[in-house]
Design a protein around this motif. Structure first.
Motif, PDB file in Angstrom:
ATOM      1  N   LEU A  30       0.830  -1.211   0.000  1.00 46.59           N
ATOM      2  CA  LEU A  30       0.000   0.000   0.000  1.00 46.59           C
ATOM      3  C   LEU A  30       0.864   1.260   0.000  1.00 46.59           C
ATOM      4  O   LEU A  30       0.562   2.237  -0.690  1.00 46.59           O
ATOM      5  CB  LEU A  30      -0.945  -0.011   1.195  1.00 46.59           C
ATOM      6  N   LEU A  31       1.954   1.236   0.775  1.00 41.89           N
ATOM      7  CA  LEU A  31       2.891   2.373   0.773  1.00 41.89           C
ATOM      8  C   LEU A  31       3.514   2.563  -0.609  1.00 41.89           C
ATOM      9  O   LEU A  31       3.645   3.695  -1.087  1.00 41.89           O
ATOM     10  CB  LEU A  31       4.030   2.128   1.769  1.00 41.89           C
ATOM     11  N   GLU A  33       2.323   1.830  -3.479  1.00 45.14           N
ATOM     12  CA  GLU A  33       1.333   2.443  -4.364  1.00 45.14           C
ATOM     13  C   GLU A  33       1.235   3.948  -4.107  1.00 45.14           C
ATOM     14  O   GLU A  33       1.175   4.738  -5.047  1.00 45.14           O
ATOM     15  CB  GLU A  33      -0.040   1.791  -4.186  1.00 45.14           C
ATOM     16  N   GLN A  34       1.215   4.340  -2.835  1.00 42.91           N
ATOM     17  CA  GLN A  34       1.143   5.766  -2.499  1.00 42.91           C
ATOM     18  C   GLN A  34       2.354   6.518  -3.035  1.00 42.91           C
ATOM     19  O   GLN A  34       2.239   7.662  -3.472  1.00 42.91           O
ATOM     20  CB  GLN A  34       1.069   5.949  -0.985  1.00 42.91           C
ATOM     21  N   HIS A  35       3.510   5.891  -2.999  1.00 41.15           N
ATOM     22  CA  HIS A  35       4.756   6.519  -3.458  1.00 41.15           C
ATOM     23  C   HIS A  35       4.976   6.327  -4.967  1.00 41.15           C
ATOM     24  O   HIS A  35       5.938   6.866  -5.507  1.00 41.15           O
ATOM     25  CB  HIS A  35       5.953   5.943  -2.695  1.00 41.15           C
ATOM     26  N   ASN A  36       4.099   5.524  -5.589  1.00 40.42           N
ATOM     27  CA  ASN A  36       4.281   5.157  -6.993  1.00 40.42           C
ATOM     28  C   ASN A  36       5.701   4.662  -7.247  1.00 40.42           C
ATOM     29  O   ASN A  36       6.388   5.073  -8.187  1.00 40.42           O
ATOM     30  CB  ASN A  36       3.932   6.323  -7.928  1.00 40.42           C
TER      31      ASN A  36
END
Length: 81
Positions: A30-31, A33-36
């Motif tokens: 999930l992290l 994804e947030q950071h791409n």
């Protein structure tokens, strides 16, 4: 601690069992994804190994890698309290 070698930022994590290791991987996903920014990683039972490098920069370690590593460390600090 994260170490930089072979143009990658690397760290190994040990957990009590597979369930804890897998839960950690889900939270890191999930992290990421947030950071791409998505890691190379492996998991065997209670051990998770993560390697970070920036593909767009020619597979070198960049600030993007350091920021995700710091976020992973914060995640780990919160989950071990």
């Amino acid at each position: 601690m994260w170490i930089e070698e072979n143009n990658q930022l690397k760290r190994s994590f040990l957990f009590k069992d597979f369930s804890e290791a897998f839960g950690f991987m889900c939270r890191v996903a999930l992290l990421a994804e947030q950071h791409n920014h998505h890691p190379f990683w492996s998991n065997v039972y209670n051990k998770v190994e993560i390697s970070l490098s920036t593909h767009d920069a020619g597979n070198l370690v960049t600030e993007k890698d350091h920021k995700l590593a710091q976020a992973i460390d914060k995640l780990l600090a919160v989950s071990t309290k």
